[in-house]
Motif scaffolding. Structure first.
Motif, short mmCIF file in Angstrom:
data_model
loop_
_atom_site.label_atom_id
_atom_site.label_comp_id
_atom_site.label_asym_id
_atom_site.label_seq_id
_atom_site.Cartn_x
_atom_site.Cartn_y
_atom_site.Cartn_z
N TYR A 130 0.84 -1.20 0.00
CA TYR A 130 0.00 0.00 0.00
C TYR A 130 0.88 1.25 0.00
O TYR A 130 2.02 1.22 0.45
CB TYR A 130 -0.88 0.05 1.25
CG TYR A 130 -1.86 -1.08 1.36
CD1 TYR A 130 -3.10 -1.02 0.75
CD2 TYR A 130 -1.53 -2.23 2.06
CE1 TYR A 130 -4.00 -2.06 0.86
CE2 TYR A 130 -2.43 -3.28 2.17
CZ TYR A 130 -3.66 -3.19 1.56
OH TYR A 130 -4.54 -4.23 1.66
N CYS A 174 -4.38 -6.20 -1.47
CA CYS A 174 -5.82 -6.40 -1.38
C CYS A 174 -6.46 -5.09 -0.93
O CYS A 174 -6.19 -4.62 0.18
CB CYS A 174 -6.12 -7.51 -0.39
SG CYS A 174 -7.86 -7.68 0.02
N ALA A 175 -7.29 -4.50 -1.76
CA ALA A 175 -7.89 -3.20 -1.46
C ALA A 175 -8.85 -3.26 -0.28
O ALA A 175 -9.14 -2.25 0.34
CB ALA A 175 -8.60 -2.65 -2.69
N ASP A 176 -9.36 -4.42 0.03
CA ASP A 176 -10.33 -4.56 1.12
C ASP A 176 -9.73 -5.18 2.37
O ASP A 176 -10.47 -5.52 3.30
CB ASP A 176 -11.50 -5.44 0.65
CG ASP A 176 -12.28 -4.81 -0.48
OD1 ASP A 176 -12.44 -3.58 -0.45
OD2 ASP A 176 -12.71 -5.54 -1.38
N CYS A 177 -8.44 -5.36 2.42
CA CYS A 177 -7.82 -6.11 3.51
C CYS A 177 -7.21 -5.24 4.60
O CYS A 177 -6.51 -5.76 5.47
CB CYS A 177 -6.74 -7.03 2.95
SG CYS A 177 -7.42 -8.29 1.85
N PRO A 196 -10.31 -2.08 9.82
CA PRO A 196 -11.51 -1.26 9.67
C PRO A 196 -11.21 0.23 9.87
O PRO A 196 -10.28 0.60 10.61
CB PRO A 196 -12.44 -1.79 10.78
CG PRO A 196 -11.94 -3.17 11.06
CD PRO A 196 -10.46 -3.12 10.82
N LEU A 237 -9.74 5.43 1.81
CA LEU A 237 -9.24 4.06 1.67
C LEU A 237 -9.42 3.55 0.25
O LEU A 237 -10.28 4.04 -0.50
CB LEU A 237 -9.99 3.16 2.65
CG LEU A 237 -9.79 3.49 4.12
CD1 LEU A 237 -10.70 2.61 4.98
CD2 LEU A 237 -8.34 3.30 4.51
N ALA A 285 -10.89 0.98 -0.86
CA ALA A 285 -12.26 0.52 -1.12
C ALA A 285 -13.19 1.67 -1.44
O ALA A 285 -14.26 1.46 -2.01
CB ALA A 285 -12.78 -0.26 0.08
N ASP A 286 -12.78 2.91 -1.10
CA ASP A 286 -13.59 4.10 -1.39
C ASP A 286 -13.34 4.64 -2.78
O ASP A 286 -14.03 5.55 -3.23
CB ASP A 286 -13.28 5.22 -0.38
CG ASP A 286 -13.57 4.80 1.05
OD1 ASP A 286 -14.44 3.92 1.24
OD2 ASP A 286 -12.94 5.36 1.95
N THR A 287 -12.32 4.13 -3.46
CA THR A 287 -11.94 4.63 -4.77
C THR A 287 -12.94 4.20 -5.83
O THR A 287 -13.26 3.01 -5.93
CB THR A 287 -10.54 4.10 -5.17
OG1 THR A 287 -9.62 4.46 -4.14
CG2 THR A 287 -10.09 4.67 -6.50
N HIS A 325 -13.34 0.70 -7.98
CA HIS A 325 -12.76 -0.41 -7.26
C HIS A 325 -13.78 -1.52 -7.09
O HIS A 325 -14.87 -1.36 -6.85
CB HIS A 325 -12.23 0.02 -5.90
CG HIS A 325 -11.88 -1.15 -5.04
ND1 HIS A 325 -10.73 -1.86 -5.24
CD2 HIS A 325 -12.52 -1.74 -4.02
CE1 HIS A 325 -10.69 -2.84 -4.35
NE2 HIS A 325 -11.76 -2.78 -3.61
#
Length: 82
Positions: free
Chosen positions: A22, A45-48, A51, A75, A77-79, A82
């Motif tokens: 990242y 991993c974009a979701d890893c 939280p 983050l 995941a907000d892109t 994605h």
């Protein structure tokens, strides 16, 4: 001074994220509020990530003792797309 201060504040966390693929960038806005953007590299991993509340706590703690405070975190995941 801003660059050096925030590099020092986020340095350890930035290195840790980089080892997992990242990148972490930041931008200082109005009122010395910091927007942090974390992006996933091609093998990350974009979701890893942890939280968002945990990430907010970590980065807010990193800014303790500086004149800056955390505004928000963007983050992977907000892109869009994605």
């Amino acid at each position: 001074m801003t660059q050096k201060t925030l590099d020092a504040a986020f340095g350890h966390f930035k290195e840790m994220l980089a080892s997992d693929g990242y990148s972490l960038d930041w931008q200082v806005g109005e009122g010395d509020k910091v927007v942090v953007r974390i992006e996933a590299g091609p093998d990350a991993c974009a979701d890893c990530l942890v939280p968002l509340p945990v990430m907010q706590a970590i980065l807010s703690d990193a800014l303790a003792g500086t004149p800056y405070s955390l505004d928000r975190i963007e983050l992977p995941a907000d892109t869009p797309g994605h």
